[in-house]
Design an enzyme around this catalytic site. Structure first.
Site, PDB file in Angstrom:
ATOM      1  N   LYS A  22       0.836  -1.207   0.000  1.00  8.99           N
ATOM      2  CA  LYS A  22       0.000   0.000   0.000  1.00  8.99           C
ATOM      3  C   LYS A  22       0.873   1.261   0.000  1.00  8.99           C
ATOM      4  CE  LYS A  22      -1.797   1.629   4.055  1.00  8.99           C
ATOM      5  NZ  LYS A  22      -1.425   3.042   4.215  1.00  8.99           N
ATOM      6  N   ASN A  23       1.830   1.308   0.925  1.00  8.16           N
ATOM      7  CA  ASN A  23       2.576   2.548   1.099  1.00  8.16           C
ATOM      8  C   ASN A  23       3.607   2.783   0.002  1.00  8.16           C
ATOM      9  OD1 ASN A  23       0.998   3.123   3.230  1.00  8.16           O
ATOM     10  ND2 ASN A  23       2.491   2.561   4.808  1.00  8.16           N
ATOM     11  N   ARG A  92      -4.464  10.404   3.968  1.00  4.54           N
ATOM     12  CA  ARG A  92      -3.354  11.342   4.048  1.00  4.54           C
ATOM     13  C   ARG A  92      -2.340  11.191   2.914  1.00  4.54           C
ATOM     14  NH1 ARG A  92      -0.219  14.415   7.727  1.00  4.54           N
ATOM     15  NH2 ARG A  92       1.907  14.185   7.024  1.00  4.54           N
ATOM     16  N   ASP A 116      -4.343  12.321  12.579  1.00  8.84           N
ATOM     17  CA  ASP A 116      -5.346  11.260  12.597  1.00  8.84           C
ATOM     18  C   ASP A 116      -5.181  10.429  13.853  1.00  8.84           C
ATOM     19  OD1 ASP A 116      -3.265   9.549  12.030  1.00  8.84           O
ATOM     20  OD2 ASP A 116      -3.705   9.457   9.899  1.00  8.84           O
ATOM     21  N   ASP A 309       4.055   0.589  12.119  1.00  9.25           N
ATOM     22  CA  ASP A 309       2.783   0.016  11.653  1.00  9.25           C
ATOM     23  C   ASP A 309       2.540  -1.390  12.211  1.00  9.25           C
ATOM     24  OD1 ASP A 309       2.187   2.289  10.283  1.00  9.25           O
ATOM     25  OD2 ASP A 309       2.929   1.572   8.354  1.00  9.25           O
TER      26      ASP A 309
HETATM   27  N1  EPU Z   1       6.536  14.447  10.755  1.00 13.33           N
HETATM   28  C1  EPU Z   1       6.616  15.764  11.093  1.00 13.33           C
HETATM   29  N2  EPU Z   1       6.665  16.681  10.079  1.00 13.33           N
HETATM   30  C2  EPU Z   1       6.611  16.325   8.772  1.00 13.33           C
HETATM   31  C3  EPU Z   1       6.526  14.950   8.437  1.00 13.33           C
HETATM   32  C4  EPU Z   1       6.492  14.024   9.467  1.00 13.33           C
HETATM   33  O1  EPU Z   1       6.660  16.135  12.267  1.00 13.33           O
HETATM   34  O2  EPU Z   1       6.674  17.207   7.900  1.00 13.33           O
HETATM   35  C5  EPU Z   1       6.519  13.440  11.851  1.00 13.33           C
HETATM   36  C6  EPU Z   1       5.178  12.731  11.944  1.00 13.33           C
HETATM   37  O3  EPU Z   1       4.264  13.480  12.722  1.00 13.33           O
HETATM   38  C7  EPU Z   1       5.564  11.416  12.581  1.00 13.33           C
HETATM   39  C8  EPU Z   1       6.947  11.149  12.016  1.00 13.33           C
HETATM   40  O4  EPU Z   1       7.431  12.408  11.547  1.00 13.33           O
HETATM   41  O5  EPU Z   1       5.655  11.572  13.961  1.00 13.33           O
HETATM   42  C9  EPU Z   1       6.995  10.131  10.874  1.00 13.33           C
HETATM   43  O6  EPU Z   1       6.125  10.491   9.847  1.00 13.33           O
HETATM   44  P1  EPU Z   1       6.366  10.056   8.333  1.00 13.33           P
HETATM   45  O7  EPU Z   1       6.364  11.300   7.518  1.00 13.33           O
HETATM   46  O8  EPU Z   1       7.550   9.155   8.229  1.00 13.33           O
HETATM   47  O9  EPU Z   1       5.072   9.218   8.034  1.00 13.33           O
HETATM   48  P2  EPU Z   1       4.077   9.348   6.807  1.00 13.33           P
HETATM   49  O10 EPU Z   1       4.841   9.510   5.543  1.00 13.33           O
HETATM   50  O11 EPU Z   1       3.020  10.322   7.127  1.00 13.33           O
HETATM   51  C10 EPU Z   1       4.112   6.783   6.264  1.00 13.33           C
HETATM   52  C11 EPU Z   1       3.095   5.695   6.153  1.00 13.33           C
HETATM   53  C12 EPU Z   1       2.575   5.321   7.526  1.00 13.33           C
HETATM   54  C13 EPU Z   1       3.757   4.871   8.380  1.00 13.33           C
HETATM   55  C14 EPU Z   1       4.816   5.987   8.426  1.00 13.33           C
HETATM   56  C15 EPU Z   1       6.057   5.600   9.177  1.00 13.33           C
HETATM   57  C16 EPU Z   1       2.115   6.112   4.023  1.00 13.33           C
HETATM   58  C17 EPU Z   1       0.908   6.463   3.238  1.00 13.33           C
HETATM   59  N3  EPU Z   1       1.997   6.133   5.336  1.00 13.33           N
HETATM   60  O12 EPU Z   1       3.429   7.910   6.826  1.00 13.33           O
HETATM   61  O13 EPU Z   1       1.695   4.209   7.329  1.00 13.33           O
HETATM   62  O14 EPU Z   1       3.305   4.584   9.683  1.00 13.33           O
HETATM   63  O15 EPU Z   1       5.191   6.347   7.080  1.00 13.33           O
HETATM   64  O16 EPU Z   1       6.622   4.465   8.640  1.00 13.33           O
HETATM   65  O17 EPU Z   1       3.150   5.777   3.465  1.00 13.33           O
HETATM   66  C18 EPU Z   1      -0.205   2.868   7.637  1.00 13.33           C
HETATM   67  O18 EPU Z   1       0.075   2.339   6.558  1.00 13.33           O
HETATM   68  O19 EPU Z   1      -1.099   2.409   8.399  1.00 13.33           O
HETATM   69  C19 EPU Z   1       0.526   4.079   8.031  1.00 13.33           C
HETATM   70  C20 EPU Z   1       0.114   4.889   8.978  1.00 13.33           C
END
Ligand code: EPU
Length: 430
Positions: A22-23, A92, A116, A309
């Site tokens: 998915k991701n 998101r 979320d 996750d």
């Molecule tokens: N963060 C910030 N500022 C930013 C970006 C991130 O503070 O500009 C913080 C977030 O709040 C969090 C941390 O950095 O505390 C990590 O966030 P990250 O950006 O790595 O996560 P994401 O890209 O929003 C993806 C996956 C998530 C997975 C995370 C971590 C997708 C669509 N989502 O989210 O997947 O948990 O990476 O590996 O790729 C899921 O699939 O259920 C899911 C939540």
């Protein structure tokens, strides 16, 4: 509202086949916006999030059609620049159109996706990175509005190896003028996958899978056909499900090299793990657990650490393990929210900050609970399999977002599970 009704007591035994991640696929879909013409993605999971992302692309003027596991995306010469508010609110990952559209169109409006149920999820790293590349970014009436006549290369240090920020900056950088370096970049297999696709499209990228990505901007890219990397979180979920239910699951096409810490933890807990073909680890693996799992401490971290996750699976393992364990969450600030639902199942879990102390019990006790996100939903279903009596997991749609054919895969492994539609008020307040 739909819920999963699970009757506990049966170990999961049999085999499952894992499809694309998915991701990864959601970002590959966003990357298709970088080029006019037909992008074809294979090994695409049939999940709700792919449906939502397809709709995001359609509203930007693209055509998107999924047949079997092949998704064909036709991108027009001039895609739209505004992502749909309701779709971004629902998922998101739609924020990933920001980088590619900015690079391609020089202007983009994306609704702020907000936080979320797993915690606050800022965009500051995405924004700071794109600003360094020459974008002007403002927040207007709930939208992130980004403009840049031509992005230029820059050196960017991420405060945290954010998956989404790395991807947005990477997708903007491939068409920027000059060299971009992203330091403290995310290293997830999903990032490696998107780098592979971008390179096939003609992008110049080095360092994929390391903390430093170097991107030399090119004038244009070409559309390609690309196979999505297998879903390591789904593979890991089945691996933990085997251990938690004291079962025996063959996880076909699960990539053990993307799950090294998770499988090592299961091994420490007493599971037997065998590769299906030692010469070709990507064929998959088998996890067998013939006794109650031993308690193991688990700490989540960005890849290659134990994936956040998988946190609900780690807590569920601890909840039925022999002895106390400590589970530490280091990525999201509210991932422990689902623990309240585990308490309803009789789990003995106590949290303090980002640590949870879990004292295992032989059996949990079935109860009505509620899925708060994709992974919590699946964790609760698996917990229900190790609970005495019936567990109802409300808000089944969360599971549809990330686990293809969940009901039939569970049944194929011997679970007593059904999916039931209920009127919202028929379900007790949770
Ligand atoms: N963060 C910030 N500022 C930013 C970006 C991130 O503070 O500009 C913080 C977030 O709040 C969090 C941390 O950095 O505390 C990590 O966030 P990250 O950006 O790595 O996560 P994401 O890209 O929003 C993806 C996956 C998530 C997975 C995370 C971590 C997708 C669509 N989502 O989210 O997947 O948990 O990476 O590996 O790729 C899921 O699939 O259920 C899911 C939540």
């Amino acid at each position: 509202m739909e819920l999963f009704r699970v009757t506990g007591g049966t170990p999961l035994v049999g085999e499952v086949t894992v499809s694309g991640a998915k991701n990864s696929v959601l970002k590959l879909m966003a990357a298709s916006l970088l080029v006019e013409g037909r992008t074809v993605l294979t090994n695409v999971p049939r999940i709700l999030d792919v449906t939502i992302m397809s709709e995001v692309l359609r509203r930007l003027g693209c055509e998107a059609a999924l047949e079997g596991d092949t998704l064909t995306i036709d991108v027009p010469a001039v895609p739209g620049t505004e992502a749909d508010y309701n779709l971004v609110r629902r998922m998101r990952a739609s924020i990933n159109v920001l980088g590619p559209l900015l690079a391609r169109r020089g202007e983009v409006r994306v609704p702020h996706p907000g936080g979320d149920a797993i915690g606050s999820r800022g965009l500051d790293y995405h924004i700071a990175g794109l600003e360094r590349m020459g974008a002007e970014i403002t927040s207007e009436h709930g939208f992130v509005v980004a403009r840049a006549s031509r992005l230029h290369g820059a050196r960017i240090w991420l405060d945290f190896p954010s998956v989404g920020a790395t991807e947005n900056i990477l997708m903007a950088a491939v068409l920027a003028k000059g060299t971009t370096v992203i330091d403290n970049a995310a290293r997830e297999p999903d990032i490696v996958d998107i780098c592979s696709m971008l390179k096939e499209m003609g992008a110049e990228i080095s360092g994929a899978g390391t903390s430093t990505l170097e991107i030399e901007g090119v004038e244009e890219l070409r559309p390609v056909t690309h196979r999505t990397v297998p879903d390591r979180i789904v593979s890991g979920t089945w691996a933990f499900a085997a251990a938690i239910t004291q079962g025996d699951i063959i996880v076909r096409r699960g990539e053990p090299r993307h799950l090294e810490i998770a499988l090592d933890k299961l091994n420490q807990a007493g599971a037997h793990i065998d590769l299906l073909d030692p010469m070709q680890p990507g064929e998959g693996f088998r996890v067998r657990m013939d006794r109650r799992p031993k308690a193991v401490d688990i700490v989540t971290l960005p890849y290659p650490g134990f994936a956040t996750d998988m946190l609900p699976m780690a807590i569920t393992l601890g909840a039925v393990a022999d002895g106390p364990s400590m589970v530490t969450e280091n990525v999201f600030d509210a991932r422990f929210m689902f623990i309240n639902e585990m308490l309803r199942l009789g789990a003995d879990v106590r949290t303090d900050g980002h640590h949870a102390v879990v004292r295992g019990k032989t059996w949990l006790s079935g109860a009505p609970v509620k899925a708060t996100d994709i992974r919590a939903g699946v964790g609760l279903v698996i917990a229900g399999l190790r609970a005495d009596g019936v567990t109802e997991v409300a808000d089944a749609f969360h599971i549809d977002r990330g686990y293809p054919d969940f009901l039939s895969q569970m049944r194929g492994l011997g679970a007593t599970i059904e999916r039931i539609k209920v009127e919202d008020d028929e379900f007790p307040a949770v």
